[in-house]
Design a protein around this motif. Structure first.
Motif, PDB file in Angstrom:
ATOM      1  N   LYS A  29       7.451  12.123 -12.133  1.00 39.73           N
ATOM      2  CA  LYS A  29       8.693  11.347 -12.020  1.00 39.73           C
ATOM      3  C   LYS A  29       8.403   9.933 -12.519  1.00 39.73           C
ATOM      4  CE  LYS A  29      10.041  14.036  -7.947  1.00 39.73           C
ATOM      5  NZ  LYS A  29      10.287  13.998  -6.480  1.00 39.73           N
ATOM      6  N   LEU A  30       8.259   9.809 -13.837  1.00 38.42           N
ATOM      7  CA  LEU A  30       7.805   8.557 -14.435  1.00 38.42           C
ATOM      8  C   LEU A  30       8.790   7.417 -14.195  1.00 38.42           C
ATOM      9  CD1 LEU A  30       5.838   6.955 -16.149  1.00 38.42           C
ATOM     10  CD2 LEU A  30       7.026   7.794 -18.188  1.00 38.42           C
ATOM     11  N   GLU A  31      10.082   7.693 -14.329  1.00 42.01           N
ATOM     12  CA  GLU A  31      11.076   6.637 -14.176  1.00 42.01           C
ATOM     13  C   GLU A  31      11.015   6.022 -12.779  1.00 42.01           C
ATOM     14  OE1 GLU A  31      15.929   5.986 -14.563  1.00 42.01           O
ATOM     15  OE2 GLU A  31      14.997   7.827 -15.327  1.00 42.01           O
ATOM     16  N   GLN A  32      10.886   6.875 -11.746  1.00 44.48           N
ATOM     17  CA  GLN A  32      10.795   6.369 -10.375  1.00 44.48           C
ATOM     18  C   GLN A  32       9.507   5.576 -10.169  1.00 44.48           C
ATOM     19  OE1 GLN A  32      11.558   9.345  -7.327  1.00 44.48           O
ATOM     20  NE2 GLN A  32      12.998  10.409  -8.656  1.00 44.48           N
ATOM     21  N   PHE A  59       6.870   0.141  -9.654  1.00 40.36           N
ATOM     22  CA  PHE A  59       5.945  -0.828 -10.247  1.00 40.36           C
ATOM     23  C   PHE A  59       6.656  -2.156 -10.521  1.00 40.36           C
ATOM     24  CE2 PHE A  59       4.149  -2.473 -14.364  1.00 40.36           C
ATOM     25  CZ  PHE A  59       3.034  -3.069 -13.807  1.00 40.36           C
ATOM     26  N   TYR A  60       7.849  -2.092 -11.118  1.00 40.88           N
ATOM     27  CA  TYR A  60       8.584  -3.320 -11.429  1.00 40.88           C
ATOM     28  C   TYR A  60       9.062  -4.017 -10.154  1.00 40.88           C
ATOM     29  CZ  TYR A  60       8.472  -1.734 -16.274  1.00 40.88           C
ATOM     30  OH  TYR A  60       8.052  -1.327 -17.515  1.00 40.88           O
ATOM     31  N   GLU A  92       0.830  -1.206   0.000  1.00 40.63           N
ATOM     32  CA  GLU A  92       0.000   0.000   0.000  1.00 40.63           C
ATOM     33  C   GLU A  92       0.864   1.254   0.000  1.00 40.63           C
ATOM     34  OE1 GLU A  92      -0.403  -2.618   1.866  1.00 40.63           O
ATOM     35  OE2 GLU A  92      -2.403  -3.370   1.365  1.00 40.63           O
ATOM     36  N   GLN A  93       1.928   1.256   0.798  1.00 36.39           N
ATOM     37  CA  GLN A  93       2.809   2.420   0.850  1.00 36.39           C
ATOM     38  C   GLN A  93       3.589   2.581  -0.448  1.00 36.39           C
ATOM     39  OE1 GLN A  93       1.046   3.523   3.812  1.00 36.39           O
ATOM     40  NE2 GLN A  93       2.841   4.776   3.438  1.00 36.39           N
ATOM     41  N   ASN A  94       3.981   1.469  -1.070  1.00 41.35           N
ATOM     42  CA  ASN A  94       4.672   1.551  -2.359  1.00 41.35           C
ATOM     43  C   ASN A  94       3.780   2.180  -3.418  1.00 41.35           C
ATOM     44  OD1 ASN A  94       7.430   0.625  -2.458  1.00 41.35           O
ATOM     45  ND2 ASN A  94       6.703  -1.379  -1.808  1.00 41.35           N
ATOM     46  N   VAL A  95       2.515   1.780  -3.428  1.00 42.78           N
ATOM     47  CA  VAL A  95       1.573   2.358  -4.392  1.00 42.78           C
ATOM     48  C   VAL A  95       1.368   3.836  -4.099  1.00 42.78           C
ATOM     49  CG1 VAL A  95      -0.841   2.338  -5.158  1.00 42.78           C
ATOM     50  CG2 VAL A  95       0.417   0.187  -4.925  1.00 42.78           C
ATOM     51  N   PHE A  96       1.304   4.173  -2.821  1.00 39.99           N
ATOM     52  CA  PHE A  96       1.159   5.572  -2.411  1.00 39.99           C
ATOM     53  C   PHE A  96       2.316   6.407  -2.962  1.00 39.99           C
ATOM     54  CE2 PHE A  96       1.800   9.070   0.552  1.00 39.99           C
ATOM     55  CZ  PHE A  96       0.519   9.565   0.713  1.00 39.99           C
ATOM     56  N   VAL A  97       3.548   5.908  -2.804  1.00 42.05           N
ATOM     57  CA  VAL A  97       4.727   6.623  -3.299  1.00 42.05           C
ATOM     58  C   VAL A  97       4.726   6.655  -4.826  1.00 42.05           C
ATOM     59  CG1 VAL A  97       7.263   6.613  -3.389  1.00 42.05           C
ATOM     60  CG2 VAL A  97       6.090   6.041  -1.261  1.00 42.05           C
ATOM     61  N   MET A  98       4.261   5.578  -5.454  1.00 44.89           N
ATOM     62  CA  MET A  98       4.206   5.535  -6.916  1.00 44.89           C
ATOM     63  C   MET A  98       3.263   6.607  -7.454  1.00 44.89           C
ATOM     64  SD  MET A  98       3.560   2.242  -9.387  1.00 44.89           S
ATOM     65  CE  MET A  98       1.951   1.837  -8.725  1.00 44.89           C
TER      66      MET A  98
END
Length: 339
Positions: A231-234, A239-240, A217-223
């Motif tokens: 910041k598309l690359e990040q 995602f990967y 959930e936190q990863n998606v939040f940061v994404m």
């Protein structure tokens, strides 16, 4: 009276015979109870000086009987009582019948050798009940609700200071973003970070990135934060990484949709002049999550947010029906979103 003032009074030796603690922030409640334990009962006598009850299983009159019974080997005893219906509008799950009159009578003349703490895990008390009105008049009633956005970062800084470390605002916000808003989890991470930094050390963003593992959930939040900041690359790297962790693309898409839905709701309510706390209460979210969602929402027009949610709904259907490869579909959505 708030919790800080109550703790100050307790440390000065002014202990109330009755406390009613309610709210959703369990960590703060446990901290408060910890202060009471240290003040009332010596650590090596806690087996004799602390009693615990749950009103799902125990009638309130048994608790009162315990409070009126003289303590054994200690000057005062602490009685912790978990409640889910006596002070709230909720229905009791068990079949215990409570004689509330026993508690009302006890409140009028509490035993000087006992301190009763009622703990209610809920946002509100039922103000219509006589017992709640009586407690508010004769006892100490304390609310333990989630801290606001700025308050939470300040709390993180204070946790670092207690352990002889310092943490800047950027690092504190990075920690909250990575670990979430639950104070118990944040306290655990702070222990680890302070041990890593050492006495007098400074906790920076790099240490947080190195030591604090983010949930899905936190990863998606940061994404989403990266997407909002173009910041598309990040965003794609996160995602990967999620895919490497074998996270299901449909779940990732659902979490992205949830965040965009929150952004739209926060934006709509803010335009209606709702405060951050009111929005948090309305949506059932932590105030800090509302703060961040509001900052993200400023980068999107309402029409764009609605369009994104519509595209996610369509993508969800396509992935679940097999009309598009799940990974490819989500990749294309993220690339299109960042344009």
């Amino acid at each position: 009276m708030d919790a800080k003032a109550a703790i100050k009074e307790i440390k000065q030796g002014h202990v109330s015979p009755l406390y009613l603690c309610y709210g959703t922030e369990k960590y703060q409640i446990q901290e408060f109870i910890g202060v009471l334990k240290e003040t009332i009962v010596d650590r090596d006598q806690q087996d004799f000086g602390i009693a615990t009850f749950d009103l799902v299983e125990t009638p309130i009159e048994v608790v009162i009987e315990e409070a009126e019974t003289l303590p054994f080997l200690v000057e005062r005893k602490l009685i912790l009582v978990r409640d889910s219906s006596l002070f709230t509008a909720g229905k009791e799950g068990g079949k215990i019948q409570h004689k509330v009159e026993a508690l009302l009578s006890y409140i009028e003349n509490p035993a000087p050798h006992s301190v009763i703490v009622f703990v209610v895990q809920g946002e509100k008390l039922d103000e219509r009940k006589k017992i709640v009105k009586t407690m508010k008049t004769a006892a100490t009633v304390l609310s333990f609700m989630p801290l606001g956005g700025g308050e939470l970062t300040q709390w993180v800084a204070r946790q670092a200071e207690k352990q002889g470390c310092t943490i800047g605002r950027d690092a504190a916000e990075a920690l909250i973003t990575a670990a979430g808003v639950q104070m118990a989890a944040l306290a655990t991470e702070m222990d680890k970070l302070c041990l890593y930094a050492g006495k007098g050390g400074v906790i920076g963003v790099d240490a947080i990135n190195l030591l604090v593992a983010r949930s899905t959930e936190q990863n998606v939040f940061v994404m989403v934060e990266c997407i909002a900041g173009l910041k598309l690359e990040q965003a794609m790297d996160i995602f990967y990484d999620l895919l490497k962790q074998r996270e299901e693309p449909i779940k990732i898409a659902a979490l992205i949709a949830r965040q965009f839905r929150i952004m739209l709701q926060v934006k709509d309510l803010a335009r209606q002049s709702y405060s951050q706390q009111q929005i948090a209460s309305q949506l059932g979210l932590h105030p800090y999550a509302v703060k961040i969602a509001g900052e993200q929402a400023r980068k999107f027009e309402p029409a764009k947010l609605r369009g994104v949610l519509s595209e996610l709904a369509q993508l969800d259907y396509q992935m679940k029906s097999g009309r598009i490869d799940k990974v490819l579909g989500l990749e294309l959505f993220l690339l299109k979103l960042a344009v």
